[in-house]
Design a protein around this motif. Structure first.
Motif, PDB file in Angstrom:
ATOM      1  N   LEU A  25      -8.877  -2.642   5.470  1.00 53.76           N
ATOM      2  CA  LEU A  25      -8.126  -1.985   4.367  1.00 53.76           C
ATOM      3  C   LEU A  25      -9.285  -1.432   3.407  1.00 53.76           C
ATOM      4  O   LEU A  25      -8.825   0.065   2.540  1.00 53.76           O
ATOM      5  CB  LEU A  25      -7.298  -3.068   4.111  1.00 53.76           C
ATOM      6  CG  LEU A  25      -5.895  -3.373   4.603  1.00 53.76           C
ATOM      7  CD1 LEU A  25      -4.883  -4.598   3.379  1.00 53.76           C
ATOM      8  CD2 LEU A  25      -4.830  -2.328   5.196  1.00 53.76           C
ATOM      9  N   GLU A  56      -0.433   2.744   1.550  1.00 57.36           N
ATOM     10  CA  GLU A  56       0.809   1.982   1.758  1.00 57.36           C
ATOM     11  C   GLU A  56      -0.041   0.445   1.206  1.00 57.36           C
ATOM     12  O   GLU A  56       0.823  -0.270   1.022  1.00 57.36           O
ATOM     13  CB  GLU A  56       1.186   1.600   3.394  1.00 57.36           C
ATOM     14  CG  GLU A  56       1.987   3.951   3.623  1.00 57.36           C
ATOM     15  CD  GLU A  56       3.064   3.710   2.831  1.00 57.36           C
ATOM     16  OE1 GLU A  56       3.581   2.473   2.640  1.00 57.36           O
ATOM     17  OE2 GLU A  56       3.798   4.986   2.120  1.00 57.36           O
ATOM     18  N   THR A  57      -1.100   0.447   1.226  1.00 53.82           N
ATOM     19  CA  THR A  57      -2.296  -0.537   0.618  1.00 53.82           C
ATOM     20  C   THR A  57      -2.176  -1.222  -0.446  1.00 53.82           C
ATOM     21  O   THR A  57      -3.270  -1.837  -0.665  1.00 53.82           O
ATOM     22  CB  THR A  57      -2.815  -1.104   1.979  1.00 53.82           C
ATOM     23  OG1 THR A  57      -3.534  -0.819   2.006  1.00 53.82           O
ATOM     24  CG2 THR A  57      -2.250  -1.218   3.335  1.00 53.82           C
ATOM     25  N   LEU A  60      -2.513  -4.725  -2.694  1.00 56.35           N
ATOM     26  CA  LEU A  60      -3.420  -5.281  -2.259  1.00 56.35           C
ATOM     27  C   LEU A  60      -4.959  -5.348  -2.566  1.00 56.35           C
ATOM     28  O   LEU A  60      -5.142  -4.101  -2.365  1.00 56.35           O
ATOM     29  CB  LEU A  60      -2.941  -5.577  -0.698  1.00 56.35           C
ATOM     30  CG  LEU A  60      -1.238  -5.561   0.162  1.00 56.35           C
ATOM     31  CD1 LEU A  60      -1.870  -5.196   1.690  1.00 56.35           C
ATOM     32  CD2 LEU A  60      -1.378  -6.612  -0.018  1.00 56.35           C
ATOM     33  N   ARG A  80       1.463 -11.363   4.187  1.00 56.22           N
ATOM     34  CA  ARG A  80       1.402  -9.531   3.754  1.00 56.22           C
ATOM     35  C   ARG A  80       0.317  -8.451   3.873  1.00 56.22           C
ATOM     36  O   ARG A  80       0.212  -7.602   4.213  1.00 56.22           O
ATOM     37  CB  ARG A  80       1.658  -9.068   2.595  1.00 56.22           C
ATOM     38  CG  ARG A  80       1.858  -7.781   1.822  1.00 56.22           C
ATOM     39  CD  ARG A  80       2.782  -7.690   0.595  1.00 56.22           C
ATOM     40  NE  ARG A  80       2.679  -6.601   0.707  1.00 56.22           N
ATOM     41  CZ  ARG A  80       2.148  -5.770  -1.344  1.00 56.22           C
ATOM     42  NH1 ARG A  80       2.841  -6.898  -1.444  1.00 56.22           N
ATOM     43  NH2 ARG A  80       2.088  -4.846  -1.154  1.00 56.22           N
ATOM     44  N   ALA A  84      -0.944  -6.077   7.033  1.00 52.95           N
ATOM     45  CA  ALA A  84      -1.193  -4.513   6.341  1.00 52.95           C
ATOM     46  C   ALA A  84      -2.136  -4.514   7.663  1.00 52.95           C
ATOM     47  O   ALA A  84      -2.692  -3.125   7.794  1.00 52.95           O
ATOM     48  CB  ALA A  84      -1.424  -5.018   4.878  1.00 52.95           C
TER      49      ALA A  84
END
Length: 107
Positions: A25, A56-57, A60, A80, A84
């Motif tokens: 990420l 989309e992340t 986080l 989550r 992810a």
């Protein structure tokens, strides 16, 4: 930063993701920005993949941002976050390989 230096950084981050040394990420967020600075065009599939992962992340926390979150919140987000990461890695892997092929210096 020169275009050559940007390409070298892209290759290093992509290799780090594939080797498991760079969290996917965080690496995707970095690649999204670096690839944008390379002016690859809106239709570049590799760039679009990392923009997708980033967007989309983005809720986080990754890396240093996690230090500003409570332990309780991080614990709640953990499932989550793991989901992810799996999702992002499945998308990122082929694009990391493409970026390495595209930008790594030829020996």
């Amino acid at each position: 930063m020169s275009q050559d230096a940007l390409r070298e950084k892209v290759v290093a981050i992509a290799r780090g993701i594939l080797d498991g040394e760079t969290e996917v990420l965080e690496g995707s967020r970095i690649l999204s920005g670096l690839l944008g600075r390379l002016s690859l065009g809106d239709d570049d599939e590799d760039h679009r993949a990392f923009v997708l992962i980033d967007s989309e992340t983005d809720a986080l926390p990754v890396s240093r941002a996690r230090a500003h979150w409570s332990a309780e919140s991080l614990l709640e987000l953990d499932p989550r976050f793991r989901d992810a990461q799996k999702w992002a890695l499945a998308i990122a892997e082929p694009h990391c390989s493409n970026l390495i092929k595209r930008f790594a210096p030829v020996s």
